[in-house]
Motif scaffolding. Sequence first.
Motif, PDB file in Angstrom:
ATOM      1  N   THR A 186       0.817  -1.224   0.000  1.00  0.00           N
ATOM      2  CA  THR A 186       0.000   0.000   0.000  1.00  0.00           C
ATOM      3  C   THR A 186       0.843   1.262   0.000  1.00  0.00           C
ATOM      4  O   THR A 186       0.425   2.273  -0.573  1.00  0.00           O
ATOM      5  CB  THR A 186      -0.955   0.026   1.207  1.00  0.00           C
ATOM      6  N   CYS A 187       2.005   1.241   0.650  1.00  0.00           N
ATOM      7  CA  CYS A 187       2.787   2.467   0.738  1.00  0.00           C
ATOM      8  C   CYS A 187       4.215   2.186   1.190  1.00  0.00           C
ATOM      9  O   CYS A 187       4.545   1.082   1.657  1.00  0.00           O
ATOM     10  CB  CYS A 187       2.136   3.459   1.706  1.00  0.00           C
TER      11      CYS A 187
ATOM     12  N   GLY B  85      -2.801   2.393  -2.769  1.00  0.00           N
ATOM     13  CA  GLY B  85      -2.219   3.058  -1.616  1.00  0.00           C
ATOM     14  C   GLY B  85      -2.959   4.332  -1.242  1.00  0.00           C
ATOM     15  O   GLY B  85      -3.168   4.611  -0.056  1.00  0.00           O
ATOM     16  N   ALA B  86      -3.334   5.120  -2.241  1.00  0.00           N
ATOM     17  CA  ALA B  86      -4.054   6.366  -1.975  1.00  0.00           C
ATOM     18  C   ALA B  86      -5.403   6.096  -1.316  1.00  0.00           C
ATOM     19  O   ALA B  86      -5.791   6.774  -0.363  1.00  0.00           O
ATOM     20  CB  ALA B  86      -4.238   7.152  -3.271  1.00  0.00           C
TER      21      ALA B  86
ATOM     22  N   TYR C 285      13.348  19.397  26.968  1.00  0.00           N
ATOM     23  CA  TYR C 285      13.233  18.840  25.616  1.00  0.00           C
ATOM     24  C   TYR C 285      12.064  17.863  25.575  1.00  0.00           C
ATOM     25  O   TYR C 285      11.609  17.358  26.596  1.00  0.00           O
ATOM     26  CB  TYR C 285      14.515  18.095  25.228  1.00  0.00           C
ATOM     27  N   HIS C 286      11.594  17.598  24.358  1.00  0.00           N
ATOM     28  CA  HIS C 286      10.630  16.535  24.137  1.00  0.00           C
ATOM     29  C   HIS C 286      10.787  16.067  22.698  1.00  0.00           C
ATOM     30  O   HIS C 286      11.541  16.650  21.915  1.00  0.00           O
ATOM     31  CB  HIS C 286       9.194  17.018  24.385  1.00  0.00           C
ATOM     32  N   SER C 287      10.091  15.009  22.356  1.00  0.00           N
ATOM     33  CA  SER C 287      10.214  14.468  21.005  1.00  0.00           C
ATOM     34  C   SER C 287       9.050  14.891  20.123  1.00  0.00           C
ATOM     35  O   SER C 287       7.927  15.092  20.607  1.00  0.00           O
ATOM     36  CB  SER C 287      10.279  12.941  21.050  1.00  0.00           C
ATOM     37  N   GLN C 288       9.344  14.987  18.836  1.00  0.00           N
ATOM     38  CA  GLN C 288       8.316  15.136  17.816  1.00  0.00           C
ATOM     39  C   GLN C 288       8.388  13.923  16.892  1.00  0.00           C
ATOM     40  O   GLN C 288       9.460  13.406  16.617  1.00  0.00           O
ATOM     41  CB  GLN C 288       8.515  16.405  16.993  1.00  0.00           C
ATOM     42  N   MET C 289       7.229  13.481  16.450  1.00  0.00           N
ATOM     43  CA  MET C 289       7.166  12.362  15.510  1.00  0.00           C
ATOM     44  C   MET C 289       6.409  12.791  14.266  1.00  0.00           C
ATOM     45  O   MET C 289       5.250  13.211  14.344  1.00  0.00           O
ATOM     46  CB  MET C 289       6.470  11.158  16.140  1.00  0.00           C
ATOM     47  N   ALA C 290       7.071  12.702  13.121  1.00  0.00           N
ATOM     48  CA  ALA C 290       6.424  12.962  11.845  1.00  0.00           C
ATOM     49  C   ALA C 290       6.254  11.642  11.106  1.00  0.00           C
ATOM     50  O   ALA C 290       7.142  10.781  11.140  1.00  0.00           O
ATOM     51  CB  ALA C 290       7.252  13.936  11.010  1.00  0.00           C
ATOM     52  N   VAL C 291       5.116  11.477  10.449  1.00  0.00           N
ATOM     53  CA  VAL C 291       4.840  10.299   9.643  1.00  0.00           C
ATOM     54  C   VAL C 291       4.806  10.732   8.179  1.00  0.00           C
ATOM     55  O   VAL C 291       3.988  11.572   7.799  1.00  0.00           O
ATOM     56  CB  VAL C 291       3.508   9.647  10.038  1.00  0.00           C
ATOM     57  N   LEU C 292       5.706  10.191   7.382  1.00  0.00           N
ATOM     58  CA  LEU C 292       5.791  10.508   5.961  1.00  0.00           C
ATOM     59  C   LEU C 292       5.381   9.278   5.161  1.00  0.00           C
ATOM     60  O   LEU C 292       5.749   8.145   5.518  1.00  0.00           O
ATOM     61  CB  LEU C 292       7.211  10.915   5.565  1.00  0.00           C
ATOM     62  N   VAL C 293       4.635   9.481   4.090  1.00  0.00           N
ATOM     63  CA  VAL C 293       4.165   8.344   3.298  1.00  0.00           C
ATOM     64  C   VAL C 293       4.320   8.620   1.814  1.00  0.00           C
ATOM     65  O   VAL C 293       4.255   9.769   1.348  1.00  0.00           O
ATOM     66  CB  VAL C 293       2.693   7.997   3.606  1.00  0.00           C
ATOM     67  N   LYS C 294       4.501   7.535   1.092  1.00  0.00           N
ATOM     68  CA  LYS C 294       4.494   7.556  -0.375  1.00  0.00           C
ATOM     69  C   LYS C 294       3.566   6.426  -0.811  1.00  0.00           C
ATOM     70  O   LYS C 294       3.965   5.264  -0.870  1.00  0.00           O
ATOM     71  CB  LYS C 294       5.899   7.344  -0.928  1.00  0.00           C
TER      72      LYS C 294
END
Length: 210
Positions: A129-130, A161-162, A146-155
């Motif tokens: 799917t991706c 998949g779309a 400090y703290h964390s950031q989480m980014a989710v990137l998809v193709k």
Amino acid sequence: MKLPKSAYTDPPWRMHEIDEGFTVEDVWALPTPGGPDDFPRLLRMMSGGDTSDNPSWIARTLFAIRWKLGEWFGWDSPEAKVGSRVATLRDRLPADLRDGPAGPEFDKLPFSSVFLTKDEFAAEMSNKTCHAVMHLTWVPDGSGGYHSQMAVLVKPNGRLGALYMAAILPFRHILVYPPLLKGIDEEWANQANNLPPRSRPRWRLRSRPV
């Protein structure tokens, strides 16, 4: 807390050097308050995650359904994974990152590490799917911590998949991410208080050295 996509796109993250073709699906501020040297602890915690231990029975059920659908339709077959259907993003890395550490191994989740710096980490996974990336960063909180950031990137992989990403969007935001963030919050606090395993919530993020 959900953040605007600019929280990923605006800072000069090294991930931008290899993210061509990907779109930013989500950016989240994780409940992981700490000091400047706590990023490795976060990575040990995250790399030990397991969807079967999510604190929400609804989220656990959704994940179980997803894995079963993947089994039935071959979405997660070996030929759909990184290195087969898609090339690993490590092939795109500039020389200094390629020669550096990739990052931790994942105990249960279908991710493989791409690169690691003192305040940035990327891991990738692929199925039919991706092609997706989990991007973790360790950022100042504006008050000395400090703290964390989480980014989710998809193709997405074509029309399938779309459609798949559009279909799961409300489930992720309403049923998956809230208990996920709650579990991270509880485990991070338990680690900080050095509580024994029996005092921890059902969903435990097992540790593995970075």
